[in-house]
Design a protein around this motif. Structure first.
Motif, PDB file in Angstrom:
ATOM      1  N   ALA A  49      40.410  20.704  57.126  1.00 47.67           N
ATOM      2  CA  ALA A  49      40.275  22.044  56.346  1.00 47.67           C
ATOM      3  C   ALA A  49      41.483  22.231  55.822  1.00 47.67           C
ATOM      4  CB  ALA A  49      40.659  22.825  58.425  1.00 47.67           C
ATOM      5  N   ILE A  50      42.629  21.611  55.994  1.00 49.04           N
ATOM      6  CA  ILE A  50      43.732  22.114  54.643  1.00 49.04           C
ATOM      7  C   ILE A  50      43.574  21.421  53.383  1.00 49.04           C
ATOM      8  CG2 ILE A  50      46.655  21.345  54.604  1.00 49.04           C
ATOM      9  CD1 ILE A  50      46.544  23.051  56.761  1.00 49.04           C
ATOM     10  N   VAL A  51      42.503  20.165  53.657  1.00 48.36           N
ATOM     11  CA  VAL A  51      41.909  19.593  51.393  1.00 48.36           C
ATOM     12  C   VAL A  51      41.174  20.493  52.191  1.00 48.36           C
ATOM     13  CG1 VAL A  51      40.774  18.010  51.227  1.00 48.36           C
ATOM     14  CG2 VAL A  51      42.535  17.536  52.849  1.00 48.36           C
ATOM     15  N   TRP A  52      40.156  21.321  52.338  1.00 47.65           N
ATOM     16  CA  TRP A  52      39.458  22.507  52.163  1.00 47.65           C
ATOM     17  C   TRP A  52      40.130  23.445  51.311  1.00 47.65           C
ATOM     18  CZ3 TRP A  52      34.756  21.963  49.910  1.00 47.65           C
ATOM     19  CH2 TRP A  52      33.744  21.088  50.849  1.00 47.65           C
ATOM     20  N   VAL A  53      41.564  24.130  51.576  1.00 45.49           N
ATOM     21  CA  VAL A  53      41.532  25.120  51.548  1.00 45.49           C
ATOM     22  C   VAL A  53      42.082  25.102  49.947  1.00 45.49           C
ATOM     23  CG1 VAL A  53      43.451  27.089  52.075  1.00 45.49           C
ATOM     24  CG2 VAL A  53      41.873  26.115  54.000  1.00 45.49           C
ATOM     25  N   MET A  54      43.232  23.751  50.359  1.00 41.57           N
ATOM     26  CA  MET A  54      43.972  23.405  48.859  1.00 41.57           C
ATOM     27  C   MET A  54      42.658  23.079  48.188  1.00 41.57           C
ATOM     28  SD  MET A  54      46.612  20.939  48.183  1.00 41.57           S
ATOM     29  CE  MET A  54      45.495  18.910  48.334  1.00 41.57           C
ATOM     30  N   ALA A  55      41.518  22.451  47.936  1.00 35.08           N
ATOM     31  CA  ALA A  55      41.135  22.371  47.028  1.00 35.08           C
ATOM     32  C   ALA A  55      40.324  23.895  46.352  1.00 35.08           C
ATOM     33  CB  ALA A  55      39.589  21.980  47.488  1.00 35.08           C
ATOM     34  N   ILE A  56      40.519  24.714  47.429  1.00 32.21           N
ATOM     35  CA  ILE A  56      39.118  25.647  47.359  1.00 32.21           C
ATOM     36  C   ILE A  56      40.532  26.949  46.322  1.00 32.21           C
ATOM     37  CG2 ILE A  56      38.787  28.242  48.160  1.00 32.21           C
ATOM     38  CD1 ILE A  56      36.747  26.064  50.045  1.00 32.21           C
ATOM     39  N   ALA A  57      41.481  26.563  46.737  1.00 28.97           N
ATOM     40  CA  ALA A  57      42.835  27.018  45.893  1.00 28.97           C
ATOM     41  C   ALA A  57      43.002  26.890  44.850  1.00 28.97           C
ATOM     42  CB  ALA A  57      44.014  27.023  46.824  1.00 28.97           C
ATOM     43  N   ASP A  58      42.433  25.572  44.532  1.00 29.86           N
ATOM     44  CA  ASP A  58      42.515  25.246  42.912  1.00 29.86           C
ATOM     45  C   ASP A  58      42.250  25.728  42.226  1.00 29.86           C
ATOM     46  OD1 ASP A  58      45.117  23.483  43.834  1.00 29.86           O
ATOM     47  OD2 ASP A  58      44.176  21.834  43.487  1.00 29.86           O
ATOM     48  N   GLU A  59      40.715  25.597  42.690  1.00 25.92           N
ATOM     49  CA  GLU A  59      39.969  26.439  41.828  1.00 25.92           C
ATOM     50  C   GLU A  59      39.834  27.699  42.008  1.00 25.92           C
ATOM     51  OE1 GLU A  59      37.364  25.137  40.180  1.00 25.92           O
ATOM     52  OE2 GLU A  59      38.546  23.024  41.240  1.00 25.92           O
ATOM     53  N   VAL A  60      40.376  28.547  42.873  1.00 27.51           N
ATOM     54  CA  VAL A  60      40.293  29.545  42.418  1.00 27.51           C
ATOM     55  C   VAL A  60      41.163  30.388  41.380  1.00 27.51           C
ATOM     56  CG1 VAL A  60      41.490  32.172  43.224  1.00 27.51           C
ATOM     57  CG2 VAL A  60      39.764  30.715  44.494  1.00 27.51           C
ATOM     58  N   VAL A  61      42.603  29.509  41.640  1.00 27.47           N
ATOM     59  CA  VAL A  61      43.205  29.519  40.715  1.00 27.47           C
ATOM     60  C   VAL A  61      43.052  29.124  38.719  1.00 27.47           C
ATOM     61  CG1 VAL A  61      46.071  28.758  39.634  1.00 27.47           C
ATOM     62  CG2 VAL A  61      46.074  29.709  41.914  1.00 27.47           C
ATOM     63  N   GLU A  62      42.270  28.192  39.410  1.00 25.64           N
ATOM     64  CA  GLU A  62      41.906  27.850  37.552  1.00 25.64           C
ATOM     65  C   GLU A  62      41.151  29.253  37.178  1.00 25.64           C
ATOM     66  OE1 GLU A  62      42.525  25.068  35.445  1.00 25.64           O
ATOM     67  OE2 GLU A  62      44.376  24.606  37.186  1.00 25.64           O
ATOM     68  N   VAL A  63      39.771  29.455  37.861  1.00 23.88           N
ATOM     69  CA  VAL A  63      39.430  30.313  37.386  1.00 23.88           C
ATOM     70  C   VAL A  63      40.813  31.652  37.089  1.00 23.88           C
ATOM     71  CG1 VAL A  63      37.363  32.102  38.502  1.00 23.88           C
ATOM     72  CG2 VAL A  63      37.445  30.159  39.194  1.00 23.88           C
ATOM     73  N   LEU A  64      40.993  31.775  37.544  1.00 23.66           N
ATOM     74  CA  LEU A  64      41.763  32.891  37.496  1.00 23.66           C
ATOM     75  C   LEU A  64      42.873  33.249  36.385  1.00 23.66           C
ATOM     76  CD1 LEU A  64      43.986  34.081  40.595  1.00 23.66           C
ATOM     77  CD2 LEU A  64      41.719  35.590  39.281  1.00 23.66           C
ATOM     78  N   GLN A  65      42.957  31.375  36.231  1.00 23.48           N
ATOM     79  CA  GLN A  65      43.617  31.476  34.963  1.00 23.48           C
ATOM     80  C   GLN A  65      42.599  31.296  33.600  1.00 23.48           C
ATOM     81  OE1 GLN A  65      45.145  27.685  35.317  1.00 23.48           O
ATOM     82  NE2 GLN A  65      47.684  28.907  35.688  1.00 23.48           N
ATOM     83  N   THR A  66      41.454  31.061  34.210  1.00 20.36           N
ATOM     84  CA  THR A  66      40.366  31.440  33.076  1.00 20.36           C
ATOM     85  C   THR A  66      40.329  32.624  32.462  1.00 20.36           C
ATOM     86  OG1 THR A  66      39.515  29.508  33.312  1.00 20.36           O
ATOM     87  CG2 THR A  66      37.992  31.415  32.085  1.00 20.36           C
ATOM     88  N   PHE A  67      40.223  33.712  33.367  1.00 21.37           N
ATOM     89  CA  PHE A  67      39.997  35.341  32.932  1.00 21.37           C
ATOM     90  C   PHE A  67      41.710  35.507  32.515  1.00 21.37           C
ATOM     91  CE2 PHE A  67      37.591  35.594  37.360  1.00 21.37           C
ATOM     92  CZ  PHE A  67      36.813  36.110  35.893  1.00 21.37           C
TER      93      PHE A  67
END
Length: 156
Positions: free
Chosen positions: A6-24
């Motif tokens: 669960a920690i790995v999944w949360v970390m992976a999703i958080a990384d993707e969310v941060v990347e998407v926000l930086q792209t915006f």
């Protein structure tokens, strides 16, 4: 094992969310500080808002305490653990860049927290609706000041 997954999944999703926000941020010309203070903070705080309101219905003082305790835990553990990790990996202190946006936000937040700390006991531990509206107006003013500072720094 399930907790680790669960920690790995949360970390992976958080990384993707941060990347998407930086792209915006790149698309719209906004700094990471503005993206973090607006979009990311709103999304991150919605669960706390719902939980605090639910708790406040049954135990008002517990809901009030959770409003201060949750962010304090996030700041102290978030900065403490991530800072320790970065320093351990690099072997040198992590330099922080305090932009105008972060200075405005931290000054405003500190001022509002101190004024709430003074106002609540002074008012007999009663929170009137006017104080809630004042805090909402203060939030809007702080965010407006941040956006103006961001626009002025981008134009120069």
């Amino acid at each position: 094992m399930g907790f680790a997954v669960a920690i790995v999944w949360v970390m992976a999703i958080a990384d993707e969310v941060v990347e998407v926000l930086q792209t915006f941020g790149l698309i719209f010309g906004l700094s990471d500080a503005i993206i973090g203070l607006t979009i990311f903070a709103m999304g991150n705080s919605l669960a706390d808002l719902v939980a605090n309101m639910s708790v406040a219905v049954f135990a008002p003082i517990m809901g009030f305490s959770a409003c201060f305790g949750g962010p304090m835990l996030n700041i102290l553990l978030g900065v403490g653990i991530s800072g320790t990790y970065v320093i351990r990996q690099t072997g040198k202190p992590y330099p922080l860049e305090f932009s105008t946006t972060l200075v405005i936000t931290s000054t405003g937040l500190l001022t509002l927290l101190i004024s709430t700390l003074i106002f609540v006991p002074w008012n007999g531990y009663f929170l009137p609706r006017k104080w809630g509206f004042a805090l909402i107006v203060a939030y809007v003013v702080l965010m407006t000041a941040n956006i103006v500072a961001e626009v002025l720094s981008n134009s120069s």
